[in-house]
Design an enzyme around this catalytic site. Structure first.
Site, PDB file in Angstrom:
ATOM      1  N   SER A 264     -26.799  31.530  49.920  1.00 49.95           N
ATOM      2  CA  SER A 264     -26.066  32.781  49.871  1.00 49.95           C
ATOM      3  C   SER A 264     -25.386  32.966  51.216  1.00 49.95           C
ATOM      4  O   SER A 264     -25.544  32.154  52.111  1.00 49.95           O
ATOM      5  CB  SER A 264     -27.021  33.945  49.594  1.00 49.95           C
ATOM      6  N   LYS A 265     -24.660  34.029  51.328  1.00 51.15           N
ATOM      7  CA  LYS A 265     -23.881  34.260  52.556  1.00 51.15           C
ATOM      8  C   LYS A 265     -24.736  34.123  53.815  1.00 51.15           C
ATOM      9  O   LYS A 265     -24.302  33.563  54.799  1.00 51.15           O
ATOM     10  CB  LYS A 265     -23.276  35.660  52.523  1.00 51.15           C
ATOM     11  N   ARG A 266     -25.948  34.637  53.765  1.00 53.28           N
ATOM     12  CA  ARG A 266     -26.750  34.593  54.975  1.00 53.28           C
ATOM     13  C   ARG A 266     -27.636  33.356  55.072  1.00 53.28           C
ATOM     14  O   ARG A 266     -28.444  33.233  55.953  1.00 53.28           O
ATOM     15  CB  ARG A 266     -27.602  35.856  55.107  1.00 53.28           C
ATOM     16  N   HIS A 267     -27.460  32.462  54.136  1.00 53.69           N
ATOM     17  CA  HIS A 267     -28.278  31.251  54.185  1.00 53.69           C
ATOM     18  C   HIS A 267     -27.433  29.984  54.236  1.00 53.69           C
ATOM     19  O   HIS A 267     -27.654  29.054  53.492  1.00 53.69           O
ATOM     20  CB  HIS A 267     -29.212  31.184  52.980  1.00 53.69           C
TER      21      HIS A 267
END
Length: 489
Positions: A264-267
RNA sequence: GCCCCCAUCGUCUAGCGGUCUAGGACGUCGCCCUCUCACGGCGAAAACAGGGGUUCGAGUCCCCUUGGGGGCGCCA
């Protein structure tokens, strides 16, 4: 467990796919992103695999933008995808195909299917279908369209309701996908429902568009994310209904974030341009992404040229992998050390410029000169730019905390003595080295006791390239000036 | 809920029934090199998810469990 080839689709493909004006029909792969966001790392890997396979097989690699979702598709995203591909060096063949522009052709195929009795009109309203699903959920039954309009006569049509077109999918037997990665995957046709081909407004759904475009583009090998594996079965039903040749599939396990969760965006699901901004090299990305799910024995460092010679579908792993920035950094360090000093200086200049630092041709010259020492201490271009601080700094230098701490009164006294010793020498690395050692020896000091204060004074830091190289690159006047600044302080 | 996929060191992976007391790489730790930090060199710790089978023999084949992931839209 190991996927094995099932049949030879290309043989049939060469006979049936249109626009094969040469006697030797070549292999065609494609990358088909939807422009609803940036090109992220998973998409980049998919693109890379398609590109490598096409190049390896001397085939054709095509790009298709799946922009049929008019709400979410944006020109900015299209631009970002194209730029990302170019930055990665994944050049595509032929014109980019824009899916939305081909909607009429897709609809035409749906109509052909209706005419052949292999698809039909369904007048069920969205509300009605939602209720149907709700009941299926409650009953713990599989959620799928129940075929309520499948066998109704045309006379039952609702005159004021625009219908959707659904495929008349086989209700028994199974649909088998011979996947080059996952092996033979079987779906009971009972779990595959009569999905929609054409919406009530007459526009095609993804499922239809993909199949028609792949056929029209002559795609022989579909290499894409695992998330499409079940779609493959549905698409296969359209293909069979049209009597088209089935392409070879290779569904890649998805990439996960560093924490093992969905990307995801933060991963780690950064846009590929972020990797560029972070200072990674395109060749690093190609090598790194290739090793995420593909292997060639114990080989780790694999040039793009070598990758093109070696790449195959059989060596793609079946399990998902995580992105690991530590390994990415290490690889990037390798490619940076291998890169030319001029190219690295260019990249550093661009970064410095972006940070608002005045860049001059003189700075470029100094960067190139200092690059051998700089590049082996950096893992990214960003670190390189940071390490080049001493080249752009103006007197008097701002010292970082460690450098300040190092410059004790004793150290400043050493600096005075060293400054004098250097003043009297030739400004070459060797002469500087000898003079410094001689000074250290006569002062009964270790070389380090002299070098570290010098480093602090000259670079403002406690770490830097070899101190004699720094001296040479900075030049006599600037070096002596910086030493003087701190010796006095 | 239903369907599908996956499962070797922390991570990426090699392994395609016996050569596995499981190999490489990143990371970690130690040593060497050394003007700092790196680079480089050497070495160490570190894995076959669990349980059943099949077989003379299983990390490798089959089944189950568990754990991840994906799909089940008039999104793509």
């Amino acid at each position: 467990m190991t996927a094995s080839p099932k049949g030879t689709p290309h043989a049939r493909a060469s006979r049936l796919i249109p626009h094969s004006n040469s006697s030797h029909m070549s292999l065609v792969t494609r990358f088909a992103p939807s422009p609803t966001g940036f090109l992220h790392i998973g998409g980049a890997r998919t693109a890379l695999f398609n590109w490598l396979y096409a190049r390896r097989m001397k085939g054709v690699f095509r790009l298709r933008i799946e922009d049929t979702d008019r709400q979410r598709s944006t020109p900015e995203a299209i631009e970002a995808i194209l730029e990302g591909m170019q930055w990665l060096g994944l050049n595509w063949d032929d014109e980019v195909v824009y899916q939305f522009a081909r909607a009429e052709r897709h609809a035409e195929v749906a109509k052909q299917l209706v005419a052949k009795g292999l698809a039909y009109h369904c007048y069920a309203s969205p509300e009605e279908l939602e209720e149907m699903r709700e009941q299926q959920r409650k009953a713990g039954k599989p959620i799928r369209y129940d075929g309520r309009w499948r066998d109704k006569p045309a006379s039952d049509s609702r005159p004021n309701v625009p219908p959707v077109v659904r495929i008349k999918a086989p209700q028994s037997g199974e649909t088998v996908i011979a996947d080059k990665v996952q092996g033979e995957v079987r779906f009971s046709n009972e779990v595959l429902d009569d999905f929609i081909l054409l919406r009530s407004d007459g526009t095609p759904t993804y499922m239809l568009s993909v199949v028609v475009d792949d056929f029209d583009m002559g795609v022989t090998h579909i290499i894409r994310g695992d998330d499409h594996l079940t779609n493959a079965a549905r698409q296969r039903q359209i293909i069979d209904a049209m009597g088209w040749p089935a392409p070879t599939y290779a569904h890649l396990p998805l990439l996960h974030g560093e924490d093992g969760q969905k990307l995801s965006k933060r991963h780690g699901a950064l846009g590929i341009h972020e990797y560029k901004n972070l200072g990674y090299l395109p060749e690093t990305m190609r090598n790194y992404l290739l090793r995420l799910g593909w292997s060639h024995g114990d080989d780790e460092i694999i040039s793009t040229q070598q990758a093109i010679e070696w790449f195959n579908l059989d060596s793609i792993g079946q399990s998902p992998s995580r992105v690991d920035f530590k390994k990415l950094d290490n690889l990037n360090g390798h490619y940076m050390r291998q890169a030319s000093d001029a190219m690295l200086a260019d990249g550093t200049m661009a970064l410095l410029k972006a940070k608002g630092i005045a860049v001059t041709s003189d700075l470029h010259t100094k960067l190139v000169e200092a690059m051998p020492g700089l590049k082996e201490r950096a893992k990214t271009l960003v670190e390189l730019a940071d390490g080049a601080y001493f080249l752009t700094a103006k007197r008097p230098l701002e010292l970082d905390d460690k450098a300040k701490k190092l410059l004790t009164p004793e150290a400043r006294a050493i600096l005075r003595g060293a400054g004098k010793a250097l003043e009297a020498t030739d400004w070459s690395a060797q002469a500087l080295d000898e003079a410094t050692r001689a000074y250290a020896e006569q002062s009964a000091l270790k070389l380090g006791a002299v070098a570290q204060p010098l480093r602090a004074a000259l670079t403002g830091r406690t770490t830097s390239p070899g101190i004699f190289d720094v001296l040479v690159v900075l030049g006599r006047a600037e070096s002596l000036g910086r030493i003087g600044d701190q010796a006095a302080g």
